[in-house]
Design a protein around this motif. Structure first.
Motif, short mmCIF file in Angstrom:
data_model
loop_
_atom_site.label_atom_id
_atom_site.label_comp_id
_atom_site.label_asym_id
_atom_site.label_seq_id
_atom_site.Cartn_x
_atom_site.Cartn_y
_atom_site.Cartn_z
N MET A 82 0.85 -1.19 0.00
CA MET A 82 0.00 0.00 0.00
C MET A 82 0.88 1.24 0.00
N ASN A 83 0.65 2.16 -0.92
CA ASN A 83 1.41 3.40 -0.98
C ASN A 83 0.65 4.52 -0.26
N PHE A 84 1.40 5.39 0.38
CA PHE A 84 0.81 6.55 1.05
C PHE A 84 1.28 7.79 0.30
N ILE A 85 0.35 8.58 -0.21
CA ILE A 85 0.67 9.67 -1.12
C ILE A 85 0.37 11.01 -0.46
N ASN A 86 1.33 11.93 -0.56
CA ASN A 86 1.13 13.30 -0.10
C ASN A 86 1.47 14.23 -1.25
N ARG A 87 0.59 15.15 -1.58
CA ARG A 87 0.75 16.00 -2.76
C ARG A 87 0.58 17.47 -2.38
N ASN A 88 1.53 18.31 -2.79
CA ASN A 88 1.48 19.74 -2.48
C ASN A 88 1.86 20.55 -3.70
N GLU A 89 1.21 21.71 -3.85
CA GLU A 89 1.64 22.67 -4.87
C GLU A 89 2.66 23.59 -4.22
N ILE A 90 3.91 23.52 -4.68
CA ILE A 90 5.00 24.27 -4.03
C ILE A 90 5.32 25.56 -4.77
N SER A 91 4.76 25.73 -5.95
CA SER A 91 4.91 26.97 -6.71
C SER A 91 3.80 26.97 -7.75
N ASN A 92 3.69 28.05 -8.50
CA ASN A 92 2.63 28.15 -9.50
C ASN A 92 2.84 27.10 -10.59
N GLY A 93 1.93 26.09 -10.64
CA GLY A 93 2.05 25.04 -11.63
C GLY A 93 3.15 24.03 -11.34
N VAL A 94 3.61 23.96 -10.08
CA VAL A 94 4.65 23.01 -9.68
C VAL A 94 4.11 22.18 -8.52
N TYR A 95 4.07 20.87 -8.70
CA TYR A 95 3.50 19.97 -7.69
C TYR A 95 4.55 18.97 -7.23
N PHE A 96 4.58 18.76 -5.92
CA PHE A 96 5.51 17.79 -5.33
C PHE A 96 4.68 16.69 -4.68
N SER A 97 4.84 15.46 -5.18
CA SER A 97 4.11 14.32 -4.65
C SER A 97 5.10 13.33 -4.06
N SER A 98 4.89 12.95 -2.81
CA SER A 98 5.75 11.96 -2.17
C SER A 98 4.95 10.69 -1.93
N ILE A 99 5.56 9.57 -2.26
CA ILE A 99 4.93 8.26 -2.14
C ILE A 99 5.80 7.42 -1.22
N LYS A 100 5.28 7.10 -0.05
CA LYS A 100 6.06 6.36 0.94
C LYS A 100 5.89 4.86 0.73
N ASP A 101 7.01 4.15 0.65
CA ASP A 101 6.99 2.70 0.49
C ASP A 101 8.21 2.14 1.21
N SER A 102 7.97 1.28 2.17
CA SER A 102 9.04 0.79 3.03
C SER A 102 9.68 -0.50 2.52
N ARG A 103 9.31 -0.96 1.34
CA ARG A 103 9.81 -2.25 0.85
C ARG A 103 11.21 -2.18 0.25
N PHE A 104 11.69 -0.98 -0.04
CA PHE A 104 12.92 -0.85 -0.83
C PHE A 104 14.02 -0.12 -0.05
N LYS A 105 15.26 -0.40 -0.43
CA LYS A 105 16.39 0.30 0.15
C LYS A 105 16.83 1.47 -0.72
#
Length: 421
Positions: free
Chosen positions: A1-24
Motif C-alpha cells: 500500500m502506498n501513502f501519497i502526499n501532494r502539495n503545490e509548491i509553486s505556480n504550476g509546480v506539484y511535489f508528490s511523495s509516495i512512501k513505500d518501506s519495501r525498498f532500500k
C-alpha cells in the motif's frame, strides 16, 4: 500500500511523495510537461538530453558521473514521452534511501540538489549551451529515429498514428522531426530552456521510505526565484469516426504489418475508461484474448496480434505481423472479433481471466521503485492519484454490460498496411 502526499509548491509546480518501506532505494523524478507542438517538440526533446550531460557545478559528463558515484552509485536518467497532446520531459535521479546512508547523510537532499542544478543551472555560456554536448545529443536522437524506422513494428504503429491523427498534434512524434532536430542551435536551445522554466507544468515525484521533507525544501527554494506563467494543457479527443481511411505502403520486408486504429469515444477523465481498458484487454491484451486465441492460434493468420488502449487520447490500436497473402483475411478476422464483442459474445471465463491478468500486471508493476514511478507518472493527467488496490477494485467492478457498451462505442478510423514490394 502506498501513502501519497501532494502539495503545490509553486505556480504550476506539484511535489508528490509516495512512501513505500519495501525498498532500500529511492527515486526522484522531475516531469516537465508542455503542450506538444510542431515548432517546439524537437528542441524540447534535445534539451532533455543536453541537460542531463552536465551542469554549472559539474561542467562535463565525467565530473557529473563522479558526483553520482560518490552518492553510493546514484543514477541520472532522462526520457521523452507523448501523453495525449502533451510532451513530457522526465529527468530522474535514483539512489540509496536516506535510512541506509552512513553518518546520517541525506541522499535525497543531495540528489534533489543535483536535479535542481541540472534543471536550473545548466552548463551554458554567452546565452548558449555547449556546442559539443548539443552535437552529441543530436546524433543520439537521430540514431533513435533511425532505430525506430528499422524496427518495422514500431514504424508501422507510428505511421498509423501519423495518418489517423493527421489533423491533430497527436499525429506527430514525441521528438518532432529529423529536420527540426538538425536545425536546433546551442543559442536556440538556450531560449527553449528559459521558456520551459517559465511556462511548463512541473510534477515532482518522490518515492522512498524516508521523509520527503528535505527533498521538497530543495525544490521549493529552486522555484522561489522563477517567475512562472504555466501554459494551459489540454488534449483533443475525437469521439468517433464516420469514414475509414485505408493506407498502403510498400517496402522490402520479410513480414507485412497490419495496424488498425479505432476511436473509443472514451478518454481520461471519463468514468468508463476502466471498462474500455478491460474491453481492449479481452479483445487482444492477454494470452487468453480473442485475437490471440482465434486470429493467431486457431486461424494462423498472423505471427502476433495485439490491441492497445491509449486512455489519454481515447484511441485503440490493433497491430499484427502478417504474411502478405493474408492481409485481407486477417483484417476481416480481426473485425469479426470486434463485432463479436459488440454483440456481447463474451464468456464469463474471458472476463474473469482478463481481470486477473490485468490486476496481476498492475501488482507486478508495483514491485520496483521504477515501476511505482511509472504507475503514478501515468496518472499525471488524472483528476487524482489512485493506488494499485484502488484501480484494481475498479477493474474488478466492471460488468459484462459495461464491456459491451465500451465495445459498441468503437468506430474504425484508419487501416494501415505495410506490404512487401
Amino acid at each position: 500500500m502506498n501513502f501519497i502526499n501532494r502539495n503545490e509548491i509553486s505556480n504550476g509546480v506539484y511535489f508528490s511523495s509516495i512512501k513505500d518501506s519495501r525498498f532500500k532505494t529511492m527515486k526522484i523524478s522531475a516531469n516537465i510537461i508542455v503542450p506538444l507542438s510542431q515548432e517546439t517538440a524537437s528542441e524540447n526533446a534535445l534539451l532533455c538530453g543536453v541537460l542531463s550531460r552536465s551542469c554549472k557545478a559539474y561542467p562535463d559528463f565525467t565530473l557529473l558521473s563522479k558526483k553520482l558515484s560518490s552518492l553510493y552509485g546514484a543514477d541520472l536518467a532522462t526520457s521523452v514521452v507523448k501523453s495525449g497532446d502533451c510532451q513530457v520531459l522526465r529527468i530522474s535521479a535514483s539512489g540509496l534511501d536516506d535510512s541506509y546512508a552512513f553518518a546520517g547523510e541525506s541522499i535525497s537532499r543531495e540528489l534533489s540538489s543535483l536535479l535542481c542544478s541540472v534543471i536550473f543551472e545548466p552548463n551554458v555560456s554567452n546565452n548558449a549551451f555547449e556546442e559539443e554536448e548539443v552535437e552529441q545529443e543530436r546524433r543520439q536522437l537521430l540514431d533513435l529515429i533511425d532505430s525506430e524506422f528499422n524496427d518495422k513494428r514500431i514504424y508501422a504503429n507510428g505511421q498509423l498514428i501519423k495518418n489517423m491523427c493527421a489533423n491533430e498534434v497527436f499525429g506527430m512524434k514525441r521528438y518532432g522531426t529529423p529536420e527540426k532536430i538538425k536545425a536546433v542551435t546551442p543559442a536556440s536551445l538556450y531560449f527553449t530552456w528559459q521558456n520551459i522554466l517559465k511556462t511548463a507544468k512541473f510534477e515532482i515525484i518522490y518515492i522512498g521510505d524516508s521523509s520527503a521533507d528535505k527533498a521538497q525544501k530543495v525544490f521549493e527554494n529552486a522555484f522561489s526565484n522563477v517567475q512562472r506563467s504555466p501554459s494551459s494543457l489540454r488534449t483533443e479527443v475525437v469521439k468517433s469516426s464516420d469514414d475509414v481511411k485505408h493506407i498502403v505502403e510498400n517496402m522490402e520486408l520479410s513480414q507485412s504489418k497490419l495496424v488498425m486504429g479505432f476511436r473509443t469515444g472514451t478518454a481520461i477523465p471519463d468514468e468508463s475508461v476502466n471498462a474500455t481498458r478491460l474491453m481492449c484487454a479481452i479483445l487482444g491484451g492477454t494470452a487468453s484474448s480473442k485475437l490471440f486465441c482465434n486470429v493467431r492460434e486457431k486461424q494462423s493468420l498472423c505471427y502476433y496480434c495485439a490491441s492497445r488502449y491509449d486512455s489519454h487520447k481515447g484511441i485503440m490500436t490493433i497491430d499484427s505481423g502478417v504474411e502478405g497473402d493474408n492481409l485481407e483475411k486477417a483484417e476481416k478476422a480481426i473485425l469479426k472479433e470486434v463485432e463479436d464483442m459488440k454483440n456481447g459474445i463474451i464468456s464469463d471465463f474471458e472476463i474473469e481471466a482478463t481481470k486477473m491478468a490485468v490486476v496481476n500486471s498492475f501488482r507486478t508493476s508495483n514491485d520496483t521503485v521504477s515501476g511505482i514511478e511509472t504507475w503514478y507518472a501515468n496518472q499525471l493527467f488524472n483528476t487524482s492519484f489512485k493506488t494499485v488496490d484502488e484501480i484494481s477494485a475498479e477493474i474488478n467492478a466492471v460488468t459484462k454490460e459495461d464491456i459491451i457498451s465500451a465495445a459498441q462505442r468503437l468506430s474504425l478510423d484508419t487501416v494501415y498496411q505495410l506490404k512487401n514490394k
